[in-house]
Design a protein around this motif. Sequence first.
Motif, PDB file in Angstrom:
ATOM      1  N   SER A   1       0.867  -1.179   0.000  1.00 17.12           N
ATOM      2  CA  SER A   1       0.000   0.000   0.000  1.00 17.12           C
ATOM      3  C   SER A   1       0.900   1.223   0.000  1.00 17.12           C
ATOM      4  CB  SER A   1      -0.868  -0.048   1.260  1.00 17.12           C
ATOM      5  OG  SER A   1      -1.630   1.106   1.360  1.00 17.12           O
ATOM      6  N   TYR A   2       0.733   2.087  -0.994  1.00 21.16           N
ATOM      7  CA  TYR A   2       1.676   3.210  -1.108  1.00 21.16           C
ATOM      8  C   TYR A   2       1.020   4.432  -1.710  1.00 21.16           C
ATOM      9  CZ  TYR A   2       1.892   1.930  -6.051  1.00 21.16           C
ATOM     10  OH  TYR A   2       1.570   1.641  -7.325  1.00 21.16           O
ATOM     11  N   ASP A   3       1.580   5.585  -1.379  1.00 24.73           N
ATOM     12  CA  ASP A   3       1.297   6.791  -2.131  1.00 24.73           C
ATOM     13  C   ASP A   3       2.613   7.550  -2.267  1.00 24.73           C
ATOM     14  OD1 ASP A   3       1.734   7.884   0.298  1.00 24.73           O
ATOM     15  OD2 ASP A   3      -0.365   8.371   0.692  1.00 24.73           O
ATOM     16  N   GLN A   4       2.533   8.809  -2.683  1.00 22.16           N
ATOM     17  CA  GLN A   4       3.789   9.491  -2.973  1.00 22.16           C
ATOM     18  C   GLN A   4       4.700   9.588  -1.742  1.00 22.16           C
ATOM     19  OE1 GLN A   4       2.161  12.629  -5.679  1.00 22.16           O
ATOM     20  NE2 GLN A   4       4.339  12.920  -6.140  1.00 22.16           N
ATOM     21  N   GLU A   5       4.080   9.694  -0.545  1.00 20.81           N
ATOM     22  CA  GLU A   5       4.899   9.867   0.654  1.00 20.81           C
ATOM     23  C   GLU A   5       5.414   8.543   1.222  1.00 20.81           C
ATOM     24  OE1 GLU A   5       2.049  12.299   0.693  1.00 20.81           O
ATOM     25  OE2 GLU A   5       3.652  13.433  -0.284  1.00 20.81           O
ATOM     26  N   LYS A   6       4.482   7.607   1.438  1.00 22.24           N
ATOM     27  CA  LYS A   6       4.889   6.427   2.199  1.00 22.24           C
ATOM     28  C   LYS A   6       4.538   5.134   1.465  1.00 22.24           C
ATOM     29  CE  LYS A   6       0.571   6.328   4.778  1.00 22.24           C
ATOM     30  NZ  LYS A   6      -0.155   7.118   3.768  1.00 22.24           N
ATOM     31  N   CYS A   7       4.996   4.019   2.013  1.00 24.53           N
ATOM     32  CA  CYS A   7       4.829   2.723   1.366  1.00 24.53           C
ATOM     33  C   CYS A   7       4.872   1.653   2.437  1.00 24.53           C
ATOM     34  CB  CYS A   7       5.960   2.536   0.336  1.00 24.53           C
ATOM     35  SG  CYS A   7       6.172   0.838  -0.196  1.00 24.53           S
ATOM     36  N   ARG A   8       3.822   0.832   2.531  1.00 26.17           N
ATOM     37  CA  ARG A   8       3.745  -0.200   3.547  1.00 26.17           C
ATOM     38  C   ARG A   8       3.590  -1.565   2.891  1.00 26.17           C
ATOM     39  NH1 ARG A   8      -0.301  -0.658   7.795  1.00 26.17           N
ATOM     40  NH2 ARG A   8      -1.686  -0.144   6.077  1.00 26.17           N
ATOM     41  N   GLN A   9       4.374  -2.533   3.308  1.00 23.07           N
ATOM     42  CA  GLN A   9       4.248  -3.887   2.783  1.00 23.07           C
ATOM     43  C   GLN A   9       3.833  -4.816   3.899  1.00 23.07           C
ATOM     44  OE1 GLN A   9       7.872  -5.670   1.502  1.00 23.07           O
ATOM     45  NE2 GLN A   9       6.869  -7.192   0.218  1.00 23.07           N
ATOM     46  N   LEU A  10       2.819  -5.642   3.667  1.00 24.66           N
ATOM     47  CA  LEU A  10       2.435  -6.572   4.732  1.00 24.66           C
ATOM     48  C   LEU A  10       1.852  -7.836   4.122  1.00 24.66           C
ATOM     49  CD1 LEU A  10      -0.971  -5.379   6.164  1.00 24.66           C
ATOM     50  CD2 LEU A  10       0.314  -4.020   4.539  1.00 24.66           C
ATOM     51  N   GLU A  11       2.019  -8.939   4.850  1.00 30.75           N
ATOM     52  CA  GLU A  11       1.380 -10.172   4.433  1.00 30.75           C
ATOM     53  C   GLU A  11       0.023 -10.213   5.103  1.00 30.75           C
ATOM     54  OE1 GLU A  11       2.958 -14.728   3.926  1.00 30.75           O
ATOM     55  OE2 GLU A  11       4.252 -12.978   3.795  1.00 30.75           O
ATOM     56  N   ALA A  12      -1.026 -10.437   4.305  1.00 32.78           N
ATOM     57  CA  ALA A  12      -2.369 -10.275   4.867  1.00 32.78           C
ATOM     58  C   ALA A  12      -3.190 -11.538   4.685  1.00 32.78           C
ATOM     59  CB  ALA A  12      -3.057  -9.099   4.183  1.00 32.78           C
TER      60      ALA A  12
END
Lengths: 353, 353, 353, 353, 353
Positions: free
Chosen positions: A36-47
Amino acid sequence: MPESVSSIAEKAGLSPGVLMHVGEARLENARIEVLSYDQEKCRQLEAGVEDLDRLRQEPGTTWIEVQGVHDLEVIQQLGKALGLHPLLLEDVVNTEHRPKVEDYGEFLFVVLKILHFNREEMSIEPEHVSLVLGDGLVVSFLEADRHPFDPVKKRIMAGRRRIRRLGADYLAYALVDVVVDTYFRLIEELGGLLESAEDRVLAEPQKETLLMLHRLKQVELTLRAAILPLREVIGNLTREDSDLLSEAIGPFLRDVHDHAAHVIEASEAHRETLNTFLELYHHAVNNRLSEVMKVLTIVATIFMPLTFIAGIYGMNFKRMPELDWYFGYPLTLGVMLLLALAMVLFFHRKRWL
Amino acid sequence: MPESVSSIAEKAGLSPGVLMHVGEARLENARIEVLSYDQEKCRQLEAGVEDLDRLRQEPGTTWIEVQGVHDLEVIQQLGKALGLHPLLLEDVVNTEHRPKVEDYGEFLFVVLKILHFNREEMSIEPEHVSLVLGDGLVVSFLEADRHPFDPVKKRIMAGRRRIRRLGADYLAYALVDVVVDTYFRLIEELGGLLESAEDRVLAEPQKETLLMLHRLKQVELTLRAAILPLREVIGNLTREDSDLLSEAIGPFLRDVHDHAAHVIEASEAHRETLNTFLELYHHAVNNRLSEVMKVLTIVATIFMPLTFIAGIYGMNFKRMPELDWYFGYPLTLGVMLLLALAMVLFFHRKRWL
Amino acid sequence: MPESVSSIAEKAGLSPGVLMHVGEARLENARIEVLSYDQEKCRQLEAGVEDLDRLRQEPGTTWIEVQGVHDLEVIQQLGKALGLHPLLLEDVVNTEHRPKVEDYGEFLFVVLKILHFNREEMSIEPEHVSLVLGDGLVVSFLEADRHPFDPVKKRIMAGRRRIRRLGADYLAYALVDVVVDTYFRLIEELGGLLESAEDRVLAEPQKETLLMLHRLKQVELTLRAAILPLREVIGNLTREDSDLLSEAIGPFLRDVHDHAAHVIEASEAHRETLNTFLELYHHAVNNRLSEVMKVLTIVATIFMPLTFIAGIYGMNFKRMPELDWYFGYPLTLGVMLLLALAMVLFFHRKRWL
Amino acid sequence: MPESVSSIAEKAGLSPGVLMHVGEARLENARIEVLSYDQEKCRQLEAGVEDLDRLRQEPGTTWIEVQGVHDLEVIQQLGKALGLHPLLLEDVVNTEHRPKVEDYGEFLFVVLKILHFNREEMSIEPEHVSLVLGDGLVVSFLEADRHPFDPVKKRIMAGRRRIRRLGADYLAYALVDVVVDTYFRLIEELGGLLESAEDRVLAEPQKETLLMLHRLKQVELTLRAAILPLREVIGNLTREDSDLLSEAIGPFLRDVHDHAAHVIEASEAHRETLNTFLELYHHAVNNRLSEVMKVLTIVATIFMPLTFIAGIYGMNFKRMPELDWYFGYPLTLGVMLLLALAMVLFFHRKRWL
Amino acid sequence: MPESVSSIAEKAGLSPGVLMHVGEARLENARIEVLSYDQEKCRQLEAGVEDLDRLRQEPGTTWIEVQGVHDLEVIQQLGKALGLHPLLLEDVVNTEHRPKVEDYGEFLFVVLKILHFNREEMSIEPEHVSLVLGDGLVVSFLEADRHPFDPVKKRIMAGRRRIRRLGADYLAYALVDVVVDTYFRLIEELGGLLESAEDRVLAEPQKETLLMLHRLKQVELTLRAAILPLREVIGNLTREDSDLLSEAIGPFLRDVHDHAAHVIEASEAHRETLNTFLELYHHAVNNRLSEVMKVLTIVATIFMPLTFIAGIYGMNFKRMPELDWYFGYPLTLGVMLLLALAMVLFFHRKRWL
């Protein structure tokens, strides 16, 4: 591809939309990774499937990567969570479905193939890839434990500006681009095989060479069969008047369309070259027959008359004056030699020697 | 063309729009030449990237000629200075991109190929040419140190009225026309080769001739592969509803379209001729086999019966009355002669001799 | 047609619209004949370029017939006098331009080919014809000193009602019709050649026949290459929404379109027949090889065993009881005869004899 | 398919719309089964023609299944009861009609073929299926006593939600889907045959193999001839702007269209494979001829010179000094042996041995 | 079809619209029969040209059947009486015109071909049929004294309801339907010939069979050339937006269009079968050559070594100890026998025997 329809045939008569995995299960459990990302941040997770609905609500772009389309339960739950059409899910799990693009209004659905070339068996192993593009959402489905999309993931996490700035449609494009790029690698490998085949064709013609040429031809046909619908698919995407595709994505789609066209043209050039090789091969075979026949003819034409002369003086007639000549024998041998030389000269003039 | 995709394949996985030169760098540094002209005056200067923005502001038509597309830094700066799309720049430096025309709104982008024929290796060496048509602006990109556009430059500097009067779109047309005209020269050269090939086909069939025919065929296929998208490109240009193309340019575009069609037709005629030559070649090979077999058959048919007769009178039976005849030997020789003559007559009647 | 592009290639690099005659100059000076007519009267005069402007003003239909397109000065002046586009004039003098129709607003421009068949060389000599249709005006350009349009001229002067009543567009149609009619004559002549070729194919296969068949095939291909764009040209004319074409001309245009289609179909039937002849020819060659081999096999199969038997009784063993038999010799001959008969019977059963 | 038109030809000259059964009558009496269902309930009954009108009035979806299209009287009455167009009925009973879709306003009429593969005779037996889709009504016509639609019937009676909820158009789709699924089974069977053919081709070439390949090719052609119009039919259905097709049916129609395309592609891959097999077969035949010729040439080339030498010393000249040598005989044998060895070496070098 | 254009070529240069009969005159005088009918009554009369205008005024449908299109005067008068366009009349009398449909506003003009198969000469004789459909009027033109339209006439006179009720457009359809039905008969006859050809192909290959196959192929090509434009013609009719075609005629036109498509598909299947036969034929020829070569090789391979052995013991060396052995002769014969047996075994293993 007789095998490719076998399991679909088993399915005949079932209600359409009933999920049934067609193909080989290569992974034990389906794995879902979310980025999940936008210009500022980015998160990766196993869901898990249960988190998907919540994840979707997040602002920015959400990329749900599903590995292991054989896990029908997970696919079903995921489909329900995201509101995907049953036929869409059916095509996700049917790993033998043709490439296509389908507009479900809220979603754009794209089916693609990654082609892996098995050099030992001279065959192509297709890998089924499906993409769902929704509003701020991309879902990618893979069957295998390979990770073709990792470079894209790295680009996102590395914070490359363009992919972070442009939304879900650009992400979908980037994934399609990865698939098309694998075709370039395949074409390159086939080109190398063609070059090595050329030497074998110009050397001694052998059955193995013929088989190899025909196998390469079939590989090229398979390749073409996979890319033709792909080009159509991307062509349709560029014309697609969907709200899901922003205007900025236009040049990128046309770019990947150009790449697909390039691959098709290269593949057609390969086939033309293969046809030339096959013709040269057949020429070599014919040539060899001619050569064999020439040897036979030369030998027969030289020795038959000589043997005939020997036969004459082997006759047992009482009165054969030549037999009593003093130089009869060497004279006969001399005549034979002259005859043989005349024959050799004749064949030399005819350029058979 | 296996090689033509190799370096693209290396690029697979990179972010699209990242400039990477595909092809051979032939020039040390990129050179930028600017020609600025209107009906009254004409200025030619060698410029740096930093001057471009200022030059663009000038009234009249500005032609920026860039030589050396491998100099990525210059291309990048130039693209920024003129506001060109990253994908456009990517296609400029990818010297293996197919011919195409792309409308970027403010700019029309055209990719073309100049084809150089290498007579020794019987192969075609393509040269990548890109043109950008903007408002009062034409940017031409070349990879090599050849100067195909010099005649146009001379026409402008010589003050030819039409090219000075008509604007940037006419200049772009003139450059495309130069490219198409090179195809005529190529077709002419191939036509000459075809004529010389005809003589070799009608003479003795040799493997070299076959290889040459097949190589010519591949050259024609490459030529066609280059011109078919070109015709499409120009056809699209004539239909293009761009503000960059004035109405006066219409007949000129249709003219160059006609030329491309002419080249394609000539190339197809060449291929038909090549096919005829290949058929004649195979006929010659077959014919030769037939001739070889005829010689063998004639010799065998004449000498086998004669040798048989000689064999009979070579038998050692006690009672063979003929052996004791006074004229036994000459009679036998006479019979043999008659038999041989009868055979010769038979073959003559069958037109084998 | 390698030659057909040679002179165009020379022209490469010249400014477009600069007149340059491509082709052979067949007439010393250009001749301009003018025919001015309406339903009541008809005037024929030989005019100079300076009179043209005045002549155009006359009411009724004016037909300006120009013979000798190599006279660039006259063409240039005429173009200026009538206000023709430079590209139009360029296509008039380029006698190798493809058939086409071009709408220049005020003028409709048609390029056609009259095909002359050279029976000795089995080749087609195209003659370049251009027509300009303006308001009440038809200009026809011919390169040669032949007069294909004379029958039309006679019809006008003879006062045939329809051609006098219907205007310039009907005149243009009538001229196109003359060109298409020459194709019928060509097709008929080719048909006759085909019939004579059939006899040669079914008789003895000879290299000359093969060459003739291939040459006929190329003639048919040239014919097709000339008529395909013509059909397109006329098809475009029928769809053309030009003010220069009255509604009454519609059926006539569709009629000449039908004729062109008929010629194309007849030509395709010819090519199919030629392919059949080529197959029959190759069958005849193969058949002959089979026949040769049969003769060889029959002779060898009969005489080899016989010669072997003779060889046995030619051995010099001390104890060979047969040699002493009283009927040894005739018995052996009898066995040989029986063996030969058995062989003949065997071959007869196999239908080789 | 010469037989398939025979009975239509008999019908020539009859008034169109006059019912005449074309094909074989396989069932004694036509049987009409009616299934009437909605989301809540489902009623199955065997009905006479006289009940049809009343049944139609019922709410929900009515499926009238007619088995035995040869029973012209029943078909006629049914057509009258439901208000079907005479030409529609004509196509129902003409079991050789091509697949098509026809919009009669109130009704959509679809003609399909179920293909049964007869493995013994390597032929395809088509079964004629017609569907009429009306408002809340589907009429299916079958000629045979087979029951291909039983799985659909079971699904309805088992109360599967989707088929019960979606209306008559979904039912029609489900029936078309059954037909297309049978093609998958056919393609699978043919694929199996192809695999077994491959082994036979690579082994000894035999006439039976050639015949089998050609028969398989014809089967593939028949298959393609049946599916090409089907794909068109379904393509037309998806574009059909009929009130009878709800929007919800769209994805299902596109799905079955994809399936048809898949079958066509698989069939084309089969044909390509068959062509490869035919080429390999012809190679094997040619190869064998070469092998035969090699044996002949080797034997002749070794023994002809040897026999010639033996012939020389079989001559009866008075003065042949070699004959008196003490080691003349073994020396000659030795020379012969050396000659034979040299020949064998020569052939070994040429790779004939 | 070289002949089919010959007489058109003669006509070249004539003014278009000048009537000239092209083709063979088969009937002495043109005969005009008129059938005037509506739902209530039906009148049949033989009429002169002078009565036509009056007849046209009658209410209901008028069918004017003209037999003998060579009678130019009658055609001309009839054309004037009914107000037909001169080009229309030209196409009526030009019996070699291609099938077409032409909308003359007031009239629809249809040109068709009835094909008669001449079984002796294996050729197709086309019969030219033209139909003019006006308001309440159908004019049919036939060249021959055959009566293909009699069944339609009988149906009208018998008072069949539909043909009486529906107007002139239905009558025109019925006549077109008659023409298409004759193609079915032709296809059926050709199918029968194909079946008989199969047996000849599988038996002994003979030149006659080859000629027959090629002739059948040409017949199929002629058939296709006649039906392809016909399908187009009918396709155009179905799309034609003419007031002369009522809406009720739509399904009938689509029906006859389906029939034409069926004939084309059957013809294409025939050609595929013919190609298969030609391939089988060539296989048989090749096979025979192989067989011939095998016989030769077997005989030569067995007898050459044996003859060589015999030759050895036929040498006249003084010292050849074997010659003096007691069992020398039978031993040699035994060795020969063993050698021959070994050869036979070898060939048996190679499956040549």
